[in-house]
Design an enzyme around this catalytic site. Structure first.
Site, PDB file in Angstrom:
ATOM      1  N   GLU A  26       0.821  -1.209   0.000  1.00  0.00           N
ATOM      2  CA  GLU A  26       0.000   0.000   0.000  1.00  0.00           C
ATOM      3  C   GLU A  26       0.853   1.254   0.000  1.00  0.00           C
ATOM      4  OE1 GLU A  26      -4.091   1.836   1.737  1.00  0.00           O
ATOM      5  OE2 GLU A  26      -3.023   0.435   3.037  1.00  0.00           O
TER       6      GLU A  26
ATOM      7  N   GLU B 252     -13.350   2.291   2.366  1.00  0.00           N
ATOM      8  CA  GLU B 252     -12.491   2.570   3.520  1.00  0.00           C
ATOM      9  C   GLU B 252     -12.580   4.034   3.951  1.00  0.00           C
ATOM     10  OE1 GLU B 252      -8.058   1.178   5.041  1.00  0.00           O
ATOM     11  OE2 GLU B 252      -8.232   2.174   3.112  1.00  0.00           O
TER      12      GLU B 252
END
Length: 318
Positions: A193, A298
């Site tokens: 990420e 998210e």
């Protein structure tokens, strides 16, 4: 009671009500035949079902990110809400809940790693002094996913802690090469990420000091490791802040997209008209390049969490 406290009280009452409704829905999901039909007819449905807001096209697979909503709903209620909305996954959830997800026909689209008391992005593969801890946490998550048929595990560069970028990247390549063969054997993909370092307003809205803070930096590491089991976690919110040009980057890096996250910018809030990202064309770009993985919702709710999820899943259902 002042207006701010009144608003919070209203939100708390709404969240408690939704939790109970989600739990009721989970109960329905476990019933069969006439019993389920009778219970449904009696009105034991989530607010989402009453509003009719759910995924209908399904060309984009969608997932609820556990940490964003765990203060509002327990796992059972969240499972019920995921099923009612048409989401196939609850992600970044502890492996102890994997059997319950499987029982109710859900996946964990991407698994977290357990780094103890610290957030998992603090210590990463960029720093050899954390290597053994990171390797163990990653291997444990790979094993849990493999045991339940789940496919992705999150991974990070870690905080720079004074390491030059080239040194941090070289260390990441070395570290990933120690674990990637194991991931390949278990048929699990690690997703690196990229996180933004600009937002300093909240510990989960930005991550000052994180080394992998640009898309190209993370892509370079992935290319150097050269394995189909190391890909990019393309978080639209973080990419927008640090690099922009989101759709062009999706097209450019289409072969390296392992997982996608959403959130509105600025603020990491809902996917609504108060933020700057055009999610519909971004979802269409993902379809254009043949992306077949999940999109994880998210965002950090600032209003009714279920209403925000309803809005998000419909918007991304292109």
């Amino acid at each position: 009671m002042n207006p701010e406290n009144q608003n919070q009280a209203d939100l708390d009452r709404s969240s408690r009500r939704q939790l109970l409704e989600g739990a009721a829905l989970l109960g329905l999901a476990s019933l069969g035949g006439a019993t389920a039909a009778s219970a449904s007819a009696s009105g034991a449905e989530t607010k989402a079902g009453q509003a009719g807001a759910r995924i209908t096209k399904g060309r984009i697979k969608q997932s609820i990110v556990h940490w964003c909503f765990e203060k509002y709903w327990n796992v059972e209620a969240m499972i019920g809400i995921a099923k009612q909305l048409g989401c196939g996954s609850i992600e970044l959830i502890a492996p102890e809940h994997f059997p319950l997800l499987k029982k109710h026909g859900l996946e964990c689209a991407i698994a977290s790693i357990d780094m103890g008391a610290e957030p998992p992005f603090v210590k990463g593969f960029n720093n050899p002094k954390y290597r053994e801890q990171v390797l163990k946490a990653t291997k444990d998550s790979i094993d849990a996913c493999a045991a339940h048929g789940f496919k992705n595990v999150i991974t990070f560069t870690g905080m720079a802690e004074g390491l030059p970028n080239d040194v941090g990247a070289a260390n990441c390549v070395e570290g990933f090469k120690e674990i990637i063969g194991y991931a390949e054997k278990k048929q699990v993909t690690l997703c690196l990420e990229m996180l933004n370092t600009r937002d300093r307003s909240h510990p989960m809205k930005g991550h000052p000091g994180y080394q992998g803070n640009h898309t190209d930096y993370c892509i370079d590491i992935i290319k150097r490791v050269d394995s189909p089991n190391l890909k990019l976690l393309f978080d639209i919110y973080h990419v927008q802040i640090m690099d922009g040009d989101v759709i062009r980057r999706i097209r450019e890096h289409k072969d390296y997209l392992g997982h996608i996250h959403t959130a509105g910018n600025p603020g990491r809030g809902e996917l609504d008209d108060a933020q700057e990202i055009a999610f519909k064309p971004i979802m269409e770009a993902l379809l254009e390049v043949g992306y077949q993985g999940y999109v994880g919702q998210e965002f950090i709710p600032v209003r009714d969490p279920l209403a925000g999820l309803e809005q998000a899943v419909v918007l991304c259902d292109v």
